[in-house]
Design a protein around this motif. Sequence first.
Motif, short mmCIF file in Angstrom:
data_model
loop_
_atom_site.label_atom_id
_atom_site.label_comp_id
_atom_site.label_asym_id
_atom_site.label_seq_id
_atom_site.Cartn_x
_atom_site.Cartn_y
_atom_site.Cartn_z
N SER A 185 0.80 -1.23 0.00
CA SER A 185 0.00 0.00 0.00
C SER A 185 0.83 1.27 0.00
CB SER A 185 -0.93 0.00 1.21
OG SER A 185 -1.78 -1.11 1.19
N LYS A 186 1.73 1.39 0.96
CA LYS A 186 2.43 2.66 1.15
C LYS A 186 3.65 2.78 0.26
CE LYS A 186 -0.56 3.51 4.41
NZ LYS A 186 -1.24 2.21 4.52
N MET A 187 4.56 1.82 0.34
CA MET A 187 5.83 2.01 -0.36
C MET A 187 5.71 1.87 -1.88
SD MET A 187 8.01 -1.32 0.84
CE MET A 187 7.35 -2.98 0.86
N PHE A 188 4.64 1.24 -2.36
CA PHE A 188 4.44 1.13 -3.80
C PHE A 188 3.21 1.90 -4.29
CE2 PHE A 188 6.64 -3.00 -2.84
CZ PHE A 188 7.86 -2.62 -3.38
N SER A 189 2.61 2.70 -3.40
CA SER A 189 1.42 3.50 -3.74
C SER A 189 0.32 2.63 -4.35
CB SER A 189 1.80 4.64 -4.70
OG SER A 189 2.72 5.52 -4.10
N MET A 190 0.01 1.52 -3.68
CA MET A 190 -0.96 0.56 -4.19
C MET A 190 -2.05 0.28 -3.16
SD MET A 190 1.71 -2.10 -6.02
CE MET A 190 0.44 -3.29 -6.44
N THR A 191 -2.55 1.34 -2.52
CA THR A 191 -3.53 1.15 -1.45
C THR A 191 -4.77 0.39 -1.90
OG1 THR A 191 -4.28 3.40 -1.93
CG2 THR A 191 -2.80 3.12 -0.07
N GLY A 192 -5.25 0.67 -3.11
CA GLY A 192 -6.49 0.05 -3.57
C GLY A 192 -6.35 -1.39 -3.99
N TRP A 193 -5.12 -1.89 -4.06
CA TRP A 193 -4.91 -3.27 -4.50
C TRP A 193 -5.13 -4.28 -3.38
CZ3 TRP A 193 -2.36 -4.88 -9.32
CH2 TRP A 193 -2.30 -3.84 -10.26
N ARG A 194 -5.08 -3.81 -2.14
CA ARG A 194 -5.26 -4.69 -0.97
C ARG A 194 -4.32 -5.88 -1.01
NH1 ARG A 194 -5.71 -2.11 2.28
NH2 ARG A 194 -6.50 -3.69 3.72
N LEU A 195 -3.05 -5.60 -1.04
CA LEU A 195 -2.03 -6.64 -1.05
C LEU A 195 -1.09 -6.46 0.14
CD1 LEU A 195 -0.96 -6.96 -4.80
CD2 LEU A 195 -1.83 -8.79 -3.35
N GLY A 196 -0.98 -7.48 0.93
CA GLY A 196 -0.05 -7.47 2.04
C GLY A 196 0.54 -8.87 2.20
N TYR A 197 1.36 -9.03 3.23
CA TYR A 197 1.92 -10.37 3.45
C TYR A 197 2.45 -10.52 4.86
CZ TYR A 197 6.45 -8.09 2.29
OH TYR A 197 7.55 -7.26 2.24
N ILE A 198 2.57 -11.78 5.23
CA ILE A 198 3.20 -12.18 6.49
C ILE A 198 4.42 -13.02 6.15
CG2 ILE A 198 3.01 -13.85 8.37
CD1 ILE A 198 0.30 -12.86 9.00
N ILE A 199 5.52 -12.71 6.86
CA ILE A 199 6.68 -13.59 6.85
C ILE A 199 6.77 -14.19 8.25
CG2 ILE A 199 9.19 -13.74 6.67
CD1 ILE A 199 8.10 -13.18 4.00
#
Length: 216
Positions: A185-199
Amino acid sequence: AIYSIEQGKTFYTANRGLSELRKEICRYQKRKFNLDYEYDKNCIVTVGGSEAIDLAFRAIINPGDEVILLQPSYVAYTPGVVLSGGKTVDIILKEENEFQIDLKELKSLITDKTKMIVICSPNNPIGGVLTKENLEGVAELLEGKDILIVSDEVYERYVYDGMKAVSPATIPSIREKTIIINAFSKMFSMTGWRLGYIITPEKYWETFFIHAGFQV
């Protein structure tokens, strides 16, 4: 994205996320922090960072567990802990201390019920960046204790004036205790894509899948 649409790649993907994406996330962790993770043992793609936070809490916290939060903090932490049956214990980050964790205060707050410490650096909303030395102090306090760190690294690129964001996972003694949360969302300016992850350390891989309703 346009290419994928043109190729008809608009169907359901694997619950844990596209393998190509998970592989690239692991490569990113290697490039950024020199951390080695395997896409099929450590990485899960989530619906934004918010689902990653929710999943981390629900998978780990049991009723009565205490979770130490650095305040001020992102609005989703406290309700996420409460909904998981846990109790929040706050430690205030102070400007006169350059928004570092007061290690003496942290030590005084750790009890036999402490299950987790949630760290967000750079911090949302105040922007403070925890130093490597401060995190090493946290690592010393956690030595021999069964306490996890959830490290929210969504703002890792929001650093200025020569400062550097450090992941707790880069400190050897707490790497296997650190669950990383991040998002596009923040570092790639992709807030509307709803992409995150867990490591996650491999030890908790199955636990996360079960709580997410996935098949292991």
